[in-house]
Design a protein around this motif. Structure first.
Motif, PDB file in Angstrom:
ATOM      1  N   TRP A 183      -6.086  10.441 -11.547  1.00 26.52           N
ATOM      2  CA  TRP A 183      -4.901  10.088 -11.091  1.00 26.52           C
ATOM      3  C   TRP A 183      -3.881  11.262 -11.337  1.00 26.52           C
ATOM      4  CZ3 TRP A 183      -3.935   5.739  -8.907  1.00 26.52           C
ATOM      5  CH2 TRP A 183      -4.426   4.505  -8.798  1.00 26.52           C
ATOM      6  N   LYS A 184      -4.280  12.279 -12.241  1.00 25.70           N
ATOM      7  CA  LYS A 184      -3.503  13.247 -12.518  1.00 25.70           C
ATOM      8  C   LYS A 184      -3.404  14.406 -11.393  1.00 25.70           C
ATOM      9  CE  LYS A 184      -3.751  12.642 -17.568  1.00 25.70           C
ATOM     10  NZ  LYS A 184      -3.784  13.301 -18.632  1.00 25.70           N
ATOM     11  N   ASP A 185      -4.284  14.297 -10.486  1.00 23.25           N
ATOM     12  CA  ASP A 185      -4.639  15.336  -9.545  1.00 23.25           C
ATOM     13  C   ASP A 185      -3.120  15.326  -8.638  1.00 23.25           C
ATOM     14  OD1 ASP A 185      -5.213  16.358  -6.586  1.00 23.25           O
ATOM     15  OD2 ASP A 185      -6.985  16.945  -8.116  1.00 23.25           O
ATOM     16  N   PRO A 186      -2.442  16.338  -8.220  1.00 23.80           N
ATOM     17  CA  PRO A 186      -1.203  16.358  -7.517  1.00 23.80           C
ATOM     18  C   PRO A 186      -1.348  15.758  -6.375  1.00 23.80           C
ATOM     19  CG  PRO A 186      -2.148  18.569  -7.869  1.00 23.80           C
ATOM     20  CD  PRO A 186      -2.681  17.832  -8.810  1.00 23.80           C
ATOM     21  N   ARG A 187      -2.545  15.892  -5.521  1.00 23.34           N
ATOM     22  CA  ARG A 187      -3.059  15.476  -4.178  1.00 23.34           C
ATOM     23  C   ARG A 187      -2.789  13.846  -4.499  1.00 23.34           C
ATOM     24  NH1 ARG A 187      -8.179  18.817  -3.435  1.00 23.34           N
ATOM     25  NH2 ARG A 187      -8.359  18.415  -5.822  1.00 23.34           N
ATOM     26  N   ILE A 188      -3.381  13.362  -5.308  1.00 25.64           N
ATOM     27  CA  ILE A 188      -3.410  11.810  -5.289  1.00 25.64           C
ATOM     28  C   ILE A 188      -1.898  11.161  -5.379  1.00 25.64           C
ATOM     29  CG2 ILE A 188      -4.055   9.862  -6.892  1.00 25.64           C
ATOM     30  CD1 ILE A 188      -6.497  11.220  -5.421  1.00 25.64           C
ATOM     31  N   GLY A 189      -1.182  11.646  -6.326  1.00 25.85           N
ATOM     32  CA  GLY A 189       0.231  11.478  -6.382  1.00 25.85           C
ATOM     33  C   GLY A 189       1.216  11.864  -5.190  1.00 25.85           C
ATOM     34  N   LEU A 190       0.827  12.704  -4.526  1.00 24.37           N
ATOM     35  CA  LEU A 190       1.589  13.082  -3.316  1.00 24.37           C
ATOM     36  C   LEU A 190       1.215  12.150  -2.445  1.00 24.37           C
ATOM     37  CD1 LEU A 190       3.625  14.976  -2.116  1.00 24.37           C
ATOM     38  CD2 LEU A 190       1.806  16.579  -1.481  1.00 24.37           C
ATOM     39  N   SER A 191       0.034  11.827  -2.005  1.00 26.50           N
ATOM     40  CA  SER A 191      -0.497  10.916  -0.862  1.00 26.50           C
ATOM     41  C   SER A 191       0.114   9.572  -1.208  1.00 26.50           C
ATOM     42  CB  SER A 191      -2.252  10.975  -1.025  1.00 26.50           C
ATOM     43  OG  SER A 191      -2.584  12.260  -0.489  1.00 26.50           O
ATOM     44  N   LEU A 192       0.017   8.849  -2.501  1.00 30.66           N
ATOM     45  CA  LEU A 192       0.301   7.909  -2.817  1.00 30.66           C
ATOM     46  C   LEU A 192       1.894   7.699  -2.292  1.00 30.66           C
ATOM     47  CD1 LEU A 192      -1.507   6.615  -6.178  1.00 30.66           C
ATOM     48  CD2 LEU A 192      -1.656   5.543  -4.025  1.00 30.66           C
ATOM     49  N   PHE A 193       2.730   8.736  -2.751  1.00 32.05           N
ATOM     50  CA  PHE A 193       4.101   8.405  -2.627  1.00 32.05           C
ATOM     51  C   PHE A 193       4.459   8.695  -1.309  1.00 32.05           C
ATOM     52  CE2 PHE A 193       8.168  11.036  -2.121  1.00 32.05           C
ATOM     53  CZ  PHE A 193       9.045  10.255  -2.781  1.00 32.05           C
ATOM     54  N   ALA A 194       3.849   9.714  -0.534  1.00 31.52           N
ATOM     55  CA  ALA A 194       3.969   9.545   1.056  1.00 31.52           C
ATOM     56  C   ALA A 194       3.644   8.231   1.623  1.00 31.52           C
ATOM     57  CB  ALA A 194       3.282  10.930   1.438  1.00 31.52           C
ATOM     58  N   GLY A 195       2.418   7.672   1.184  1.00 28.50           N
ATOM     59  CA  GLY A 195       1.971   6.525   1.733  1.00 28.50           C
ATOM     60  C   GLY A 195       3.037   5.310   1.712  1.00 28.50           C
ATOM     61  N   LEU A 196       3.529   5.180   0.410  1.00 22.48           N
ATOM     62  CA  LEU A 196       4.301   4.424  -0.117  1.00 22.48           C
ATOM     63  C   LEU A 196       5.799   4.326   0.773  1.00 22.48           C
ATOM     64  CD1 LEU A 196       3.851   4.037  -3.864  1.00 22.48           C
ATOM     65  CD2 LEU A 196       3.220   2.163  -2.356  1.00 22.48           C
ATOM     66  N   VAL A 197       6.507   5.546   0.926  1.00 25.01           N
ATOM     67  CA  VAL A 197       7.658   5.887   1.584  1.00 25.01           C
ATOM     68  C   VAL A 197       7.431   5.313   3.053  1.00 25.01           C
ATOM     69  CG1 VAL A 197       9.060   7.689   2.627  1.00 25.01           C
ATOM     70  CG2 VAL A 197       8.343   7.771   0.012  1.00 25.01           C
ATOM     71  N   LEU A 198       6.248   5.811   3.884  1.00 20.76           N
ATOM     72  CA  LEU A 198       5.998   5.548   4.974  1.00 20.76           C
ATOM     73  C   LEU A 198       5.936   3.921   5.349  1.00 20.76           C
ATOM     74  CD1 LEU A 198       3.275   8.528   5.990  1.00 20.76           C
ATOM     75  CD2 LEU A 198       5.731   8.027   6.890  1.00 20.76           C
ATOM     76  N   LEU A 199       5.215   3.416   4.519  1.00 20.79           N
ATOM     77  CA  LEU A 199       4.909   1.775   4.422  1.00 20.79           C
ATOM     78  C   LEU A 199       6.404   1.262   4.382  1.00 20.79           C
ATOM     79  CD1 LEU A 199       1.759   0.859   2.949  1.00 20.79           C
ATOM     80  CD2 LEU A 199       2.264   1.236   5.213  1.00 20.79           C
ATOM     81  N   ILE A 200       7.248   1.670   3.376  1.00 21.71           N
ATOM     82  CA  ILE A 200       8.529   1.099   3.274  1.00 21.71           C
ATOM     83  C   ILE A 200       9.589   1.280   4.499  1.00 21.71           C
ATOM     84  CG2 ILE A 200      10.811   1.350   1.984  1.00 21.71           C
ATOM     85  CD1 ILE A 200       9.315   1.952  -0.482  1.00 21.71           C
ATOM     86  N   VAL A 201       9.329   2.539   5.035  1.00 22.16           N
ATOM     87  CA  VAL A 201      10.058   2.601   6.442  1.00 22.16           C
ATOM     88  C   VAL A 201       9.330   2.074   7.468  1.00 22.16           C
ATOM     89  CG1 VAL A 201      10.498   4.491   8.125  1.00 22.16           C
ATOM     90  CG2 VAL A 201      10.590   4.928   5.740  1.00 22.16           C
ATOM     91  N   PHE A 202       8.018   1.686   7.466  1.00 22.14           N
ATOM     92  CA  PHE A 202       7.430   0.808   8.550  1.00 22.14           C
ATOM     93  C   PHE A 202       8.089  -0.643   8.297  1.00 22.14           C
ATOM     94  CE2 PHE A 202       3.913  -2.392   8.720  1.00 22.14           C
ATOM     95  CZ  PHE A 202       3.795  -2.545  10.328  1.00 22.14           C
ATOM     96  N   VAL A 203       8.190  -1.148   7.288  1.00 26.03           N
ATOM     97  CA  VAL A 203       8.749  -2.606   7.062  1.00 26.03           C
ATOM     98  C   VAL A 203      10.126  -2.613   7.443  1.00 26.03           C
ATOM     99  CG1 VAL A 203       9.417  -4.405   5.236  1.00 26.03           C
ATOM    100  CG2 VAL A 203       7.331  -3.138   5.138  1.00 26.03           C
ATOM    101  N   LEU A 204      11.058  -1.571   7.376  1.00 26.95           N
ATOM    102  CA  LEU A 204      12.202  -1.437   7.769  1.00 26.95           C
ATOM    103  C   LEU A 204      12.245  -1.476   9.115  1.00 26.95           C
ATOM    104  CD1 LEU A 204      13.951   0.884   5.080  1.00 26.95           C
ATOM    105  CD2 LEU A 204      14.086  -1.543   5.089  1.00 26.95           C
ATOM    106  N   SER A 205      11.484  -0.817   9.884  1.00 25.97           N
ATOM    107  CA  SER A 205      11.596  -0.730  11.248  1.00 25.97           C
ATOM    108  C   SER A 205      11.022  -2.093  11.951  1.00 25.97           C
ATOM    109  CB  SER A 205      10.506   0.237  11.650  1.00 25.97           C
ATOM    110  OG  SER A 205       9.226   0.061  11.460  1.00 25.97           O
ATOM    111  N   GLN A 206      10.204  -2.774  11.213  1.00 26.44           N
ATOM    112  CA  GLN A 206       9.878  -3.917  11.697  1.00 26.44           C
ATOM    113  C   GLN A 206      10.962  -5.190  11.591  1.00 26.44           C
ATOM    114  OE1 GLN A 206       6.369  -4.349  12.745  1.00 26.44           O
ATOM    115  NE2 GLN A 206       7.105  -2.620  13.056  1.00 26.44           N
ATOM    116  N   ARG A 207      11.942  -4.969  11.004  1.00 23.26           N
ATOM    117  CA  ARG A 207      12.979  -5.822  10.752  1.00 23.26           C
ATOM    118  C   ARG A 207      13.856  -5.667  12.107  1.00 23.26           C
ATOM    119  NH1 ARG A 207      15.603  -5.630   4.896  1.00 23.26           N
ATOM    120  NH2 ARG A 207      17.001  -7.107   5.937  1.00 23.26           N
TER     121      ARG A 207
END
Length: 497
Positions: free
Chosen positions: A206-230
């Motif tokens: 979990w401490k690897d920066p690639r894991i944290g960066l990928s999770l953060f990017a994925g969550l941001v993209l999915l939040i934008v996705f939900v907003l776009s669906q509205r």
């Protein structure tokens, strides 16, 4: 084909690693390339079927999957194999949501639940039997045979294709609404980033920066996705689906139940092979009673549940599934199979049988016919995400619990100091820790016992955690779905929305 190929490759990984002289991190992509593409594209491919015809997209998916299977079997190096596996994942994403939607469309209401139950049985059995079939094919032939197994199945499907087209001709017309390409891109990229991160947590931590960066990017993209669906006129995922507590509750149960199953099926083979010292074929055969129950009764359960009420079956089934996990958690490495492991397997088989088919039928009945493709894709995405997250959590939890218990036992072990230093240095290998023999047979046997008992402790924690997770899913269904009838009223509500 699609579900079996998700598990059949696991038993071939050591052979593939030796054949291509690959590192463990590189060989892992043979599994993850399939999972990554298959998971990330499910929603988009489900929408493709709703827009352009489910039968057309289904047969296209079968063809892509078959050609990619030939590519896998003919691969000359690891890069070619990984690329072919990724294309296989795309084919799986095309055919999986269409298959379930086609069944829901073509079978009359009185027969639909039984058909969905049979579909659920075959998919569940395919996942469970994949490692058994793969191990046998590798033993009698080579790893290439596990991919060529798909070719005769494809030929059979294509032979039935004219009948399939006639059966679905009246209900598979393309919808005039355009695809939401912006939403599709956001969903694919966001989901792919999260799947990538969760897939490599056990390897990178979990401490690897690639894991944290990928999770953060994925969550941001999915939040934008939900907003776009509205704001989208033709959303990829109509958010009105989730305004129904029944649809949302069923997906939460799916996430928790498949997450628990994913975690359990990850740890149990290690327990049977590493702690109980069974052969891989024997470890796979340990689940045959469960597979037999699921295959024999899933179709009938689906039919009966449609008449009695799916929710009753889902609640009873998920509670029994939790009981099965708990029984398996009580097993020790000395317990005989017949009165130790077998009862848990049988209860688990009954629980899954009572849960999966009614859950699938309930969910497909809860949406309008025009949205069954995307509803199926949403549910399949939820189940896959649940499995991916649970495996990542279980891998980390097992390592932490093992190290803690092993360190605790080490303090009072009385083993030579130098031997303790060697063992602690290798504790990350868990059951594969090399036991130093130069300190004598008695310390070696004691150390081996400590390794196995520490892993059994970790195994029990995981199984009890799976039981608790499934019970939470039971409570979710009880609180979100208050009526035990079919959820057709939800589809009517959605239509009004």
């Amino acid at each position: 084909m699609a579900f079996m190929d998700g598990s059949v490759v696991n038993v071939a990984l050591p052979t593939l690693q030796a054949s291509f002289r690959a590192t463990s991190s590189h060989i892992l992509w043979v599994v993850q390339a399939y999972s990554l593409l298959g998971s990330a594209l499910l929603l988009f491919c489900g929408a493709l079927g709703d827009r352009f015809g489910r039968t057309r997209m289904y047969l296209l998916g079968v063809a892509v999957f078959a050609l990619a299977s030939i590519g896998c079997a003919a691969s000359l190096n690891l890069t070619e194999l990984i690329l072919a596996r990724a294309i296989q994942g795309f084919g799986a994403a095309l055919l999986i949501p269409q298959a379930l939607a086609i069944l829901s469309d073509t079978y009359p209401e009185g027969e639909r639940a039984g058909a969905i139950g049979a579909w659920s049985a075959w998919t569940s059995v395919s996942i469970a039997i994949g490692p058994i079939v793969g191990g046998w094919l590798i033993q009698v032939s080579s790893w290439r045979a596990i991919f060529l197994l798909n070719i005769p199945l494809t030929a059979w499907i294509m032979w039935l294709a004219p009948k399939l087209r006639r059966a679905t001709a009246a209900r598979s017309a393309a919808a005039p609404a355009p695809l939401d390409y912006r939403g599709a891109a956001l969903n694919i990229l966001g989901f792919a980033a999260i799947v990538f991160a969760l897939s490599f947590v056990p390897q990178l931590g979990w401490k690897d920066p690639r894991i944290g960066l990928s999770l953060f990017a994925g969550l941001v993209l999915l939040i934008v996705f939900v907003l776009s669906q509205r704001s989208s006129k033709n959303p990829l995922v109509p958010l009105s689906l989730f305004r129904s507590s029944a649809f949302s509750g069923a997906n939460v149960l799916t996430f928790l139940a498949y997450g628990a199953l994913g975690g359990a099926f990850y740890i149990v083979p290690y327990f049977l092979i590493g702690a109980r010292h069974l052969l891989p074929s024997s470890a796979g055969a340990a689940f045959l009673p469960m597979i037999a129950i699921m295959f024999a009764f899933s179709g009938r359960v689906g039919t009966i549940a449609a008449k009695v009420g799916e929710v009753k079956f889902m609640v009873a089934g998920s509670a029994l599934t939790a009981g099965g996990f708990a029984l398996l958690g009580l097993v020790s490495k000395e317990t005989r199979y017949s009165y130790g492991f077998l009862p848990g397997v049988l209860v688990l088989g009954v629980g899954i049988t009572l849960t999966v088919a009614p859950l699938t039928s309930f969910l497909m009945a809860s949406v309008a016919a025009s949205r069954r493709g995307v509803a199926s894709a949403v549910n399949n995405s939820v189940s896959r995400l649940g499995g991916l997250i649970s495996v990542s959590i279980v891998a980390v939890a097992v390592s932490h619990t093992f190290n803690h218990e092993f360190g605790r036992q080490m303090q009072s072990s009385g083993l030579p100091v130098e031997m303790q230093r060697i063992l602690v240095h290798s504790e990350g290998l868990m059951l594969a820790i090399p036991i130093p023999q130069q300190f004598g047979s008695s310390p070696a046997l004691r150390a081996e016992g400590m390794v196995e008992s520490s892993f059994v402790t970790a195994y029990r924690h995981v199984m009890f955690g799976c039981a608790l997770t499934t019970l939470v899913g039971t409570l979710v269904i009880l609180t979100t779905v208050r009526k035990s009838k079919n959820a057709l009223d939800v589809a009517e509500t959605e239509g009004r929305l």
